[in-house]
Design a protein around this motif. Sequence first.
Motif, PDB file in Angstrom:
ATOM      1  N   ASN A  27      35.020  36.932  39.196  1.00 45.95           N
ATOM      2  CA  ASN A  27      34.219  36.323  38.245  1.00 45.95           C
ATOM      3  C   ASN A  27      35.830  35.420  37.490  1.00 45.95           C
ATOM      4  O   ASN A  27      36.654  35.980  37.686  1.00 45.95           O
ATOM      5  CB  ASN A  27      34.474  37.360  36.861  1.00 45.95           C
ATOM      6  CG  ASN A  27      33.449  38.126  36.937  1.00 45.95           C
ATOM      7  OD1 ASN A  27      33.636  39.388  37.422  1.00 45.95           O
ATOM      8  ND2 ASN A  27      32.152  37.361  36.715  1.00 45.95           N
ATOM      9  N   PRO A  55      43.500  36.602  44.731  1.00 43.30           N
ATOM     10  CA  PRO A  55      43.580  34.674  43.938  1.00 43.30           C
ATOM     11  C   PRO A  55      42.484  34.475  43.606  1.00 43.30           C
ATOM     12  O   PRO A  55      42.486  32.838  43.101  1.00 43.30           O
ATOM     13  CB  PRO A  55      44.794  34.143  44.592  1.00 43.30           C
ATOM     14  CG  PRO A  55      44.236  34.665  46.010  1.00 43.30           C
ATOM     15  CD  PRO A  55      43.847  36.209  46.065  1.00 43.30           C
ATOM     16  N   GLY A  56      41.586  34.273  44.718  1.00 43.24           N
ATOM     17  CA  GLY A  56      40.163  33.700  44.613  1.00 43.24           C
ATOM     18  C   GLY A  56      40.187  32.131  44.807  1.00 43.24           C
ATOM     19  O   GLY A  56      40.978  31.989  45.520  1.00 43.24           O
ATOM     20  N   PRO A  57      39.570  31.166  43.867  1.00 46.32           N
ATOM     21  CA  PRO A  57      39.601  30.333  44.387  1.00 46.32           C
ATOM     22  C   PRO A  57      41.427  28.796  43.558  1.00 46.32           C
ATOM     23  O   PRO A  57      42.384  28.149  44.249  1.00 46.32           O
ATOM     24  CB  PRO A  57      38.860  28.894  43.591  1.00 46.32           C
ATOM     25  CG  PRO A  57      38.423  30.377  42.497  1.00 46.32           C
ATOM     26  CD  PRO A  57      39.211  31.438  43.146  1.00 46.32           C
ATOM     27  N   LYS A  77      40.861  39.523  49.377  1.00 47.54           N
ATOM     28  CA  LYS A  77      40.172  39.648  50.869  1.00 47.54           C
ATOM     29  C   LYS A  77      39.085  38.739  51.332  1.00 47.54           C
ATOM     30  O   LYS A  77      38.257  39.074  52.080  1.00 47.54           O
ATOM     31  CB  LYS A  77      39.165  41.181  49.602  1.00 47.54           C
ATOM     32  CG  LYS A  77      38.425  41.406  50.797  1.00 47.54           C
ATOM     33  CD  LYS A  77      38.018  43.087  49.824  1.00 47.54           C
ATOM     34  CE  LYS A  77      37.280  44.081  50.444  1.00 47.54           C
ATOM     35  NZ  LYS A  77      36.628  44.978  50.159  1.00 47.54           N
TER      36      LYS A  77
HETATM   37  N1  SAM Z   1      42.335  35.455  40.103  1.00 43.63           N
HETATM   38  C1  SAM Z   1      41.051  34.423  40.303  1.00 43.63           C
HETATM   39  C2  SAM Z   1      41.605  33.743  39.139  1.00 43.63           C
HETATM   40  O1  SAM Z   1      41.853  34.339  37.937  1.00 43.63           O
HETATM   41  O2  SAM Z   1      39.905  33.150  38.411  1.00 43.63           O
HETATM   42  C3  SAM Z   1      39.708  35.431  40.708  1.00 43.63           C
HETATM   43  C4  SAM Z   1      39.837  36.585  40.221  1.00 43.63           C
HETATM   44  S1  SAM Z   1      38.160  37.771  40.144  1.00 43.63           S
HETATM   45  C5  SAM Z   1      37.721  38.930  38.948  1.00 43.63           C
HETATM   46  C6  SAM Z   1      39.088  39.017  41.306  1.00 43.63           C
HETATM   47  C7  SAM Z   1      39.121  38.547  43.024  1.00 43.63           C
HETATM   48  O3  SAM Z   1      39.974  39.613  43.650  1.00 43.63           O
HETATM   49  C8  SAM Z   1      38.275  37.831  43.922  1.00 43.63           C
HETATM   50  O4  SAM Z   1      38.903  36.681  44.238  1.00 43.63           O
HETATM   51  C9  SAM Z   1      37.503  39.180  44.811  1.00 43.63           C
HETATM   52  O5  SAM Z   1      37.909  37.941  46.073  1.00 43.63           O
HETATM   53  C10 SAM Z   1      39.228  39.222  44.926  1.00 43.63           C
HETATM   54  N2  SAM Z   1      39.090  40.932  45.637  1.00 43.63           N
HETATM   55  C11 SAM Z   1      38.150  41.510  45.360  1.00 43.63           C
HETATM   56  N3  SAM Z   1      38.631  42.278  45.909  1.00 43.63           N
HETATM   57  C12 SAM Z   1      39.751  42.350  46.467  1.00 43.63           C
HETATM   58  C13 SAM Z   1      40.183  43.779  47.237  1.00 43.63           C
HETATM   59  N4  SAM Z   1      40.428  44.610  47.730  1.00 43.63           N
HETATM   60  N5  SAM Z   1      41.326  43.441  47.592  1.00 43.63           N
HETATM   61  C14 SAM Z   1      41.857  42.067  47.516  1.00 43.63           C
HETATM   62  N6  SAM Z   1      41.130  40.893  46.939  1.00 43.63           N
HETATM   63  C15 SAM Z   1      40.236  41.488  46.281  1.00 43.63           C
END
Ligand code: SAM
Length: 278
Positions: A27, A55-57, A77
């Motif tokens: 999200n 960090p996502g995008p 991830k």
């Molecule tokens: N930080 C970004 C933002 O605020 O728009 C993305 C937030 S999103 C809630 C969570 C992020 O964590 C996603 O990009 C997802 O791919 C990553 N993620 C999910 N599981 C993970 C894991 N086990 N280790 C590292 N990153 C992970």
Amino acid sequence: MSIDTLPPLREVIAAHDLSARKSLGQNFLLDLNLTAKIARQAGDLKGFDVLEIGPGPGGLTRGLLAEGARHVLAIEKDPRCLPALTEIAEANPGRLTVMTGDALQIDPLQHLTPPIRVAANLPYNIGTELLVRWLTPDTWPPFWQSLTLMFQREVAERIVASPGSKAYGRLALLAQWRSDPRIVMNLPPEAFSPPPKVSSAVVHLNALPLPRYPAQPRLLERTVAMAFNQRRKMLRAALKGLAPDIEDRLIASGIKPTDRAETVGLEQFCALARTLEP
Ligand code: SAM
């Protein structure tokens, strides 16, 4: 290229085809004013290394760098996010390192130099596990000075809850034992893309120089986990498996054996955990 010349996040997502995946808790926060505001809740970042999980995008990553973090280590991830994060790294030479992998499996410490802050819009499925890990190392103070973390609102309330409330339990006790958790922001579902089903909140925790009361982390964790696992039972029954003479130990810790976990404070739980030390 400076951070200000990076494209808006919607364009970044479209350019790199980053359709959100539910299985990864994706999200995204796309409003850079909002991510800057979250980054500011982490405190003064100048002179700090920052660990960011998921960090996502890169919306929050951009906020953390703009707020002056010395260096950001971002663990993501989803390899699809790498090109977007590389653009941010190139705009901030030497200040952003990205690792691809599962944050639960990676040890970030060799890439971080103290003082360290942690800031993250966490994937909900690993948020509490990471928080408990960061709060329960064997030695204290920990590697981090502060944590600034997004949780589902309901989880944030459990972290800051007081005895007697429905939300009070293991998370409140572990967090309040070694830090001073506060809810610093509330976010409605519409702040995210796509919007999750529930509201969210940012919790900020500073590591205390010493835990509020002495206790061994494993024993305290085990005691409170067992006590709240059957929270409606009297403690003499809920904690039967902890020690054969649990009633005596409860009394010695200032707890009535007929009390229920949700009425017992941190000081008493720490005292009880100390009676279990070999
Ligand atoms: N930080 C970004 C933002 O605020 O728009 C993305 C937030 S999103 C809630 C969570 C992020 O964590 C996603 O990009 C997802 O791919 C990553 N993620 C999910 N599981 C993970 C894991 N086990 N280790 C590292 N990153 C992970």
